[in-house]
Design an enzyme around this catalytic site. Structure first.
Site, PDB file in Angstrom:
ATOM      1  N   CYS A  18       0.827  -1.197   0.000  1.00  0.00           N
ATOM      2  CA  CYS A  18       0.000   0.000   0.000  1.00  0.00           C
ATOM      3  C   CYS A  18       0.866   1.252   0.000  1.00  0.00           C
ATOM      4  O   CYS A  18       2.097   1.183  -0.012  1.00  0.00           O
ATOM      5  CB  CYS A  18      -0.910   0.017   1.233  1.00  0.00           C
ATOM      6  N   LEU A  29      -3.562  -1.830  -1.950  1.00  0.00           N
ATOM      7  CA  LEU A  29      -3.417  -2.950  -2.867  1.00  0.00           C
ATOM      8  C   LEU A  29      -3.871  -4.171  -2.084  1.00  0.00           C
ATOM      9  O   LEU A  29      -3.199  -4.612  -1.151  1.00  0.00           O
ATOM     10  CB  LEU A  29      -1.968  -3.107  -3.330  1.00  0.00           C
ATOM     11  N   ILE A  56      -4.486  -7.641  -0.610  1.00  0.00           N
ATOM     12  CA  ILE A  56      -3.750  -8.905  -0.600  1.00  0.00           C
ATOM     13  C   ILE A  56      -4.400  -9.908   0.343  1.00  0.00           C
ATOM     14  O   ILE A  56      -4.596 -11.071   0.013  1.00  0.00           O
ATOM     15  CB  ILE A  56      -2.276  -8.676  -0.164  1.00  0.00           C
ATOM     16  N   GLY A  76       2.560  -2.811   4.177  1.00  0.00           N
ATOM     17  CA  GLY A  76       3.409  -3.965   4.447  1.00  0.00           C
ATOM     18  C   GLY A  76       2.631  -5.229   4.710  1.00  0.00           C
ATOM     19  O   GLY A  76       1.448  -5.348   4.372  1.00  0.00           O
ATOM     20  N   GLU A  77       3.302  -6.178   5.324  1.00  0.00           N
ATOM     21  CA  GLU A  77       2.706  -7.452   5.710  1.00  0.00           C
ATOM     22  C   GLU A  77       3.311  -7.877   7.043  1.00  0.00           C
ATOM     23  O   GLU A  77       4.535  -7.832   7.215  1.00  0.00           O
ATOM     24  CB  GLU A  77       2.995  -8.552   4.668  1.00  0.00           C
ATOM     25  N   ASP A  91      -4.234  -8.369   8.892  1.00  0.00           N
ATOM     26  CA  ASP A  91      -3.065  -8.132   9.748  1.00  0.00           C
ATOM     27  C   ASP A  91      -3.005  -6.676  10.223  1.00  0.00           C
ATOM     28  O   ASP A  91      -2.358  -6.372  11.224  1.00  0.00           O
ATOM     29  CB  ASP A  91      -1.770  -8.518   9.031  1.00  0.00           C
ATOM     30  N   ILE A 132      13.643 -12.248 -17.004  1.00  0.00           N
ATOM     31  CA  ILE A 132      13.878 -11.533 -18.248  1.00  0.00           C
ATOM     32  C   ILE A 132      15.162 -12.045 -18.870  1.00  0.00           C
ATOM     33  O   ILE A 132      16.056 -12.541 -18.187  1.00  0.00           O
ATOM     34  CB  ILE A 132      13.954 -10.012 -18.035  1.00  0.00           C
ATOM     35  N   SER A 178      11.119 -12.451  -3.801  1.00  0.00           N
ATOM     36  CA  SER A 178      12.408 -12.173  -4.430  1.00  0.00           C
ATOM     37  C   SER A 178      13.537 -12.749  -3.580  1.00  0.00           C
ATOM     38  O   SER A 178      13.349 -13.102  -2.419  1.00  0.00           O
ATOM     39  CB  SER A 178      12.613 -10.666  -4.615  1.00  0.00           C
ATOM     40  N   GLY A 179      14.728 -12.795  -4.160  1.00  0.00           N
ATOM     41  CA  GLY A 179      15.903 -13.302  -3.457  1.00  0.00           C
ATOM     42  C   GLY A 179      16.803 -12.211  -2.931  1.00  0.00           C
ATOM     43  O   GLY A 179      17.965 -12.477  -2.583  1.00  0.00           O
TER      44      GLY A 179
END
Length: 646
Positions: A2, A51, A53, A76-77, A100, A291, A363-364
């Site tokens: 968000c 956003l 989720i 966030g989360e 949350d 990509i 992601s890493g």
């Protein structure tokens, strides 16, 4: 994921300008296109862009406690929210949603500022407590989520997820911060807690700020820091097993979502490890996105395909045009501050591709900082060993003289390019590490800066920031000190900023399991020799993953999202470089000597020197000046970023 913004009058309960706060919110609509929400009360206004989720129906913000006296807007989360909900319910709190977000409200009621120590996740949030006439701001431990704020001369505290929202505030000062400019040209970004403007700060990772009405301006307080306490008793095999278990848990708890979820897959070790763990936790094929480049020297897509095939993922690959430099015109509007990491270009494209298939991507990012994977750690380790062999009184004059006499040979094979190494050996540990990470060396910055700008700096050097963090690192080991420096500067200022802005421009949430804070804290118990073993960085991490990934994924040379800048600048972008650097806002800024700018352009174009990093940084600074800084107050160059397509 968000976007948040807000205005808090710390002196009175004057009505908040509702139109102003709505304009601030609209400027970050790309962060949350699904919904918006506002709170307006005497002396305070909160805004939220959502956003969706989790708890798609019930997660509207601002969110309140039972009697409406405590409200929160949050980005966030929090991955342990279910356990916290049960704990808070046992303490008498009543929940109206499955979100949350509501955990934050009740955790504040129960534990006050200490609530942040209970949260496991990524977050930036603001709590207004009407009972205390206060505003509380907090940012997660590693700085995954951003939070800018300013305390203006009329006693107002304004905050937002992105700088662009604050630029709407009419009393916000627009004087550039000379120290931030120097830091940008040294590092390629503006490290926390500064911003490019004197009037604006970033809330540093692991910090919170409490402002009460009627009190003087508040100062951020640190609630978390990285620790290093090597465990010398645990066997290597047991640590490797523990690493796999902890990583699997960190990945698993980040797979909770009520929208399509997937992962970035570059073909490197970190993203491949995340995908392997996701495949273990999910019965259906994992959505993976990558990509590919036309230039084989920069293309890792073959390795991404190997991992995708091994784990049967639903793999989506986008081929990027090797001349994909059309994004140059919008990068300044995405990042707001000058930002010179050229991998922002492919990062933007992989986020664009991922958003076609998923709303959340893992992601890493973070693996290199946590487990010492960067090549510069290896060189720093070698240099420190040499420094330890000779006392400074002998080492510094010997290598200083040798380095000054040795010719600079950018055109020569790497073994013959020894000038930088010799110069680094003459320096202290902090000076040597700073030398290895600077995008523009000291001599070049000294050559470029105008006399007036040097006076504005008042003797400040970006080295001072590296020395500051090294002096405060909770470890005596030089490798851990370098990691600590990066966790305070490069990780939040470059890596996480790059991913946050590129993903949010497409309304894509990115989760970062390798920066799960219990996992990061555990990594501090791993000995330096198990992180960097001989020439192999991330040694324990890679060895632990051998049952899951092939050796050509684990042990090949690191590539990363490189961009062929040197060739671009001598070819299709030649005229754009000359225009941006030798004319317009950059040349007129007063920061640089015109003759020095012309000289480095000529040297690069002729092939005499490779100044591609310097030219890129100058172009990004030029873009910031023209597209962000010089816009009249109230104008909005940031409209509908998520809809931009080049």
């Amino acid at each position: 994921m968000c976007g948040i913004a807000g205005i808090f009058d710390s002196r009175s309960e004057r009505p908040i300008d509702q139109g102003l706060l709505k304009r601030m919110s609209d400027s970050i609509a790309h962060r949350g296109p699904d919904d918006d929400g506002f709170l307006f009360r005497p002396g305070v206004g909160l805004a939220h862009r959502r956003l969706s989720i989790i708890d798609l129906a019930g997660g509207h913000q601002p969110m309140f406690n039972e009697d409406g006296t405590v409200s929160v807007v949050y980005n966030g989360e929090i991955y342990n929210f279910a356990a916290l909900t049960r704990e808070l319910q046992s303490l008498g709190h009543h929940f109206q949603t499955r979100s949350d977000t509501e955990v934050i409200v009740h955790a504040w009621e129960e534990w006050g500022a200490d609530c942040v120590t209970r949260f496991r996740g990524m977050f930036a949030f603001a709590i207004h407590d009407a009972n205390q006439n206060s505003l509380f701001l907090a940012r997660d431990r590693l700085g995954i989520k951003p939070l800018y704020y300013a305390q203006t001369d009329d006693g107002t505290l304004v905050f937002a997820s992105e700088l662009k929202a604050l630029l709407h505030y009419p009393r916000l000062g627009r004087d550039l911060d000379a120290v931030a400019v120097e830091n940008f040209f040294a590092f390629g970004y503006v490290p926390d807690p500064r911003s490019i403007y004197q009037s604006v700060k970033k809330l540093a990772p692991g910090h919170h700020l409490y402002q009460q009405r009627g009190r003087s301006a508040a100062h951020p307080q640190q609630y978390w820091d990285m620790t290093f306490a090597e465990d010398e008793n645990t066997a290597f095999a047991d640590q490797a097993e523990a690493l796999r278990e902890k990583l699997e848990e960190a990945v698993r708890i980040r797979m909770i979502a009520e929208v399509p979820l997937g992962a970035f897959l570059s073909g490197g070790v970190d993203s491949s490890a995340v995908v392997a763990m996701m495949a273990k936790s999910q019965a259906s094929p994992v959505n993976t996105c990558s990509i590919s480049f036309g230039d084989k020297d920069y293309d890792e897509s073959i390795y991404a395909r190997k991992v995708a095939e091994r784990y049967g993922t639903a793999h989506h690959e986008r081929r990027v045009d090797p001349e994909d430099f059309g994004l140059l015109s919008i990068l300044p509007r995405i990042y707001d501050e000058p930002f010179a990491d050229s991998s922002a270009l492919p990062t933007y494209r992989v986020c664009e591709e991922a958003r076609k298939h998923v709303t959340v991507a893992l992601s890493g990012d973070g693996g290199d900082e946590v487990f010492a994977g960067y090549r510069r750690y290896r060189w720093h380790h070698y240099e420190e060993r040499v420094r330890g062999l000779l006392p400074p009184g002998i080492r510094q004059p010997f290598f200083g003289l040798t380095g000054s006499l040795y010719p600079k040979m950018d055109w020569a094979p790497k073994p013959l390019r020894a000038k930088s190494t010799l110069q680094a050996l003459a320096r202290s540990s902090a000076e040597g590490y700073f030398h290895s990470i600077s995008i523009l060396p000291d001599a070049l910055r000294e050559e470029l800066y105008s006399d007036g700008f040097k006076r504005d700096l008042q003797g400040y050097r970006s080295l001072d920031l590296i020395q500051y963090h090294m002096d405060r690192a909770p470890t005596d080991h030089h490798l851990s000190k370098a990691q600590y420096v990066d966790m305070k500067t490069y990780l939040p200022g470059d890596i996480l900023t790059k991913v946050d802005r590129a993903s949010m421009a497409h309304s894509l949430e990115v989760r970062v399991p390798l920066l799960d804070h219990p996992f990061v804290e555990w990594s501090g118990t791993v000995g330096a020799s198990r992180k960097l073993h001989g020439r192999e960085g991330k040694y324990l991490f890679k060895k632990s993953l051998e049952p899951l990934l092939s050796n050509d994924i684990l042990y090949r040379s690191k590539m990363g999202f490189a961009v062929p800048l040197a060739r671009w600048f001598r070819g299709p972008l030649k005229s754009a470089v000359e225009k941006a650097i030798l004319h317009g806002a950059l040349a007129d800024s007063g920061f640089f000597k015109h003759s020095a700018l012309a000289r480095i352009v000529d040297q690069h174009m002729s092939g005499m020197r490779d100044h591609s990093q310097a030219l890129w940084a100058l172009m990004m600074f030029s873009g910031f000046l023209e597209q962000v800084h010089e816009m009249p107050q109230g104008d909005d160059p940031h409209r509908e970023l998520a809809g931009l397509s080049i």
